[in-house]
Design an enzyme around this catalytic site. Structure first.
Site: not given
Length: 720
Positions: A414, A523, A539-541, A627-628, A673
């Site tokens: 760098r 993800r 999310d899928e929902d 993870e979120d 959590r």
């Protein structure tokens, strides 16, 4: 006639001479060509490519005297072959019955918990001793004895080849000899404080900062000049408060400081009230100096001075250097020949001013000539350098390892602009990009498209659920969509392509098969299918509409370094339990935006996967949760800013069908959590999450005007 004969004789002799030169000279030249194998070898080319094992160490021993520090270079005293894959660091097991100092324990903990660490010495590029080498002053209680004999018992010592020795103090009273560590460090790299330019092995050793025993292991305090750098001219122009040595090395400089003291804008107060026998050695000025010394509070001086003098002590380095940086007080260095910490990569001319010990009386005129513009730049740069490289032992150690890494063959380097500007080199992975605009620190992202990554864990074949089908349809209708990536982590096989919604011609559709047994962190992998700077994590929902997606993306373009999204959560400190708490209650502030429906920069996928500590990944893997939250920790840690919530939506997931099992219905989910929150804070060393009560809504949102005048007409129709 005689002249003609002489002429012919001259021509004959000339021809004979030319013939001799041609034929005889050729043979002479040929006979003097030395075979290559008989030439002396001045440079061993093999050594430039790296030496291996004990053979390489033996060759180095035969060619170099280990006590001749000035002869070592990376090309001659380092085995590059051990570092072909990556920079991994092995720490020797702790010896029984030994306890290193608290500072050295912090240093070792930082390494063993980092991504650099390996427990297998065969995979190691660098080796670090478990024996405390920080304090090599024989009079210190932290002095480790018999190091020479203990070193030779180490199985991988190899005369110090590929070893890094960390040192803060060398030498002892009365001379404090700089290079006297009281043991032969051989071919080891020295990461040493207070080194002089005349003794440092340039490009081999690392100039290390001097820090207090109380310096934090991780996290660290931010600089005092957080956002407001005014007033430029503070109460005092130049200040110093510290010890004065009435005899011995370093006394000349500090004994002369009283000449600069005027008790108005230049405060130079010293004391000789230190050491066991100070009364026996005090001079005629000591009593008055001690009285003046007690009049001023050190912290008040530090934070209310434009410039802070950093004179040498017994050694070239001083604690005052880092203290001045943190306070935003511009250091004025009075230590000739001092090799400043990490000067291989840090441009100190942007954050400090040099003075000459021999020209002490010129210091006032030097600093009075500094313009207001430069004062502002110096002060701001001091905060950047402090925050990114010196505020914790973790950052100091990481900077040391990154400097060594950049010296290795085939490693990306760098440039100075990366090291000396935000976000700093430790947060800029050259394997990602060498273009500044590709990073989230850019002021505005020109890329007008995004990639949607939808994580599917509960879906079942032979076709997507109704909620997933509707979500994909809504995303595909966005005017800004480029790619849709389905991360299929369900135990069921992937539905056939014709079961999914028909995509517009400008939208690419990809399905990435992932094992249901893999970590939920998959993800956030930097998938090759993600070509845009913006990533919409779903999310899928999730039940977002197209208008909600478009508005959130427009907001994210203005804040590309933040997480921008809909579902918000908060953290708080629970005094009764002395732990961090996690809540999903609807309040007036928040500190987390969940990535079940949020935008962020794709670079954070790279940092999440490659940069975070393995301990953090292990926590997520074991719980298959959080993870979120970890992604929010990461982004807040880097930016030191909170996420951004858009519109008023509370619900962002479908209500589960009766009898179906969702992790959000699991009673242990909330407890997990909260546990994650405290584990992450412990590994980071502090709580990086920041509260915010900002919410961004579209213009005319819910105003009593015609809906046709509103750009995002369907947002206010969403039920909450």
């Amino acid at each position: 006639m005689q002249a003609k004969k002489r002429y012919l004789l001259l021509v004959f002799l000339s021809c004979a001479f030319l013939a001799y030169c041609y034929f005889g000279g050729y043979r002479l030249k040929s006979s003097n060509v030395f075979p290559l194998e008989k030439l002396d070898i001045f440079v061993d080319l093999n050594s430039l490519q790296g030496l291996t094992g004990s053979v390489g160490a033996a060759r180095l021993k035969g060619r170099i005297n280990s006590n001749s520090a000035e002869l070592c270079r990376m090309e001659t005293c380092f085995d590059f072959s051990r570092c072909q894959r990556s920079l991994k660091v092995y720490v020797y097991p702790m010896e029984e019955g030994t306890t290193p100092s608290s500072s050295y324990l912090k240093l070792l903990n930082v390494i063993t918990e980092s991504r650099y660490y390996t427990a297998d010495p065969k995979d190691a590029c660098l080796f670090v001793l478990s024996m405390d080498t920080l304090d090599r002053d024989r009079l210190s209680s932290d002095y480790a004895r018999n190091l020479q004999a203990r070193l030779h018992r180490l199985p991988h010592w190899n005369n110090g080849l590929n070893h890094v020795i960390f040192n803060l103090y060398s030498g002892t009273w009365p001379n404090y000899t700089e290079h006297n560590l009281d043991f032969d460090y051989g071919l080891a790299i020295l990461a040493k404080a207070s080194m002089s330019k005349s003794h440092v092995r340039t490009g081999f050793d690392v100039n290390f900062p001097l820090f207090h025993k109380g310096h934090p292991e991780k996290g660290g305090q931010p600089g005092s000049v957080v956002s407001n750098t005014f007033p430029l001219q503070k109460s005092y122009l130049l200040a110093f408060k510290g010890k004065r040595y009435v005899h011995g090395i370093g006394s000349d400089t500090r004994n002369s400081l009283h000449h600069l003291h005027n008790a108005r804008d230049m405060i130079m107060v010293t004391t000789c009230r230190h050491g066991k026998s100070w009364r026996d050695m005090k001079d005629e000025r000591c009593d008055q100096d001690n009285k003046d010394y007690d009049k001023y509070d050190y912290n008040i001086l530090l934070h209310n001075s434009t410039f802070c003098l950093v004179p040498r002590g017994r050694r070239l380095g001083s604690y005052r250097f880092l203290e001045a940086l943190q306070a935003g007080c511009i250091p004025v260095l009075l230590s000739n020949d001092w090799a400043l910490p990490f000067d291989e990569v840090i441009d100190w001319s942007q954050a400090a001013i040099w003075a000459d010990e021999r020209l002490l009386l010129q210091v006032p005129s030097v600093i009075r000539s500094v313009t207001s513009d430069r004062i502002l730049k110096l002060r701001q740069q001091s905060q950047i350098i402090w925050e990114k490289y010196f505020s914790s032992i973790e950052k100091i150690v990481y900077t040391t390892l990154e400097i060594i890494r950049e010296r290795l063959p085939e490693q990306s380097v760098r440039d100075g602009s990366v090291w000396n500007n935000l976000p700093g080199a430790l947060l800029t992975l050259p394997t990602f990009s060498d273009v500044h605009e590709d990073y989230p620190s850019s002021a505005f992202v020109e890329d007008a498209l995004f990639t949607a990554v939808i994580y599917c864990q509960m879906s079942s074949a032979p076709m997507p659920s109704m909620s997933l089908h509707r979500l994909v349809t809504n995303v595909a209708k966005s005017r800004y969509i480029s790619n849709i990536v389905i991360v299929w982590a369900s135990e069921k096989r992937t539905p056939s392509r014709y079961r999914w919604p028909v995509m517009p011609s400008n939208v690419s559709f990809h399905i990435v098969q992932a094992s249901a047994d893999d970590s939920i962190s998959q993800r956030f992998r930097p998938f090759s299918e993600i070509k845009t700077a913006a990533v919409l994590s779903l999310d899928e929902d999730s039940i977002l509409t197209t208008d909600e997606i478009d508005f959130a993306f427009v907001v994210w373009q203005r804040f590309p370094d933040r997480i921008v999204g809909y579902p918000a959560r908060s953290h708080y400190w629970d005094d009764s339990k002395a732990t961090w708490g996690y809540t999903s209650k609807w309040t007036n502030d928040y500190s987390i935006v969940l990535t079940g429906a949020a935008f962020y920069h794709r670079y954070y996928n790279v940092l999440y996967t490659e940069w975070l500590s393995p301990l953090l990944h292990k926590t997520v893997e074991q719980s298959q949760n959080c993870e979120d939250i970890l992604m929010n920790f990461l982004v807040s840690h880097i930016t030191r800013r909170p996420p951004i919530k858009v519109t008023q939506r509370k619900q962002y997931k479908e209500q589960p069908i009766s009898g179906s099992r969702s992790p959000w219905n699991d009673p242990d989910h909330f407890v997990q959590r909260q546990t994650c929150l405290n584990t992450f804070a412990a590994v980071f060393g502090y709580m990086p999450l920041l509260r915010s009560n900002l919410r961004l809504d579209p213009v005319l949102f819910k105003d009593p005007v015609s809906n046709k005048r509103k750009k995002y007409r369907r947002i206010e129709l969403v039920g909450n």
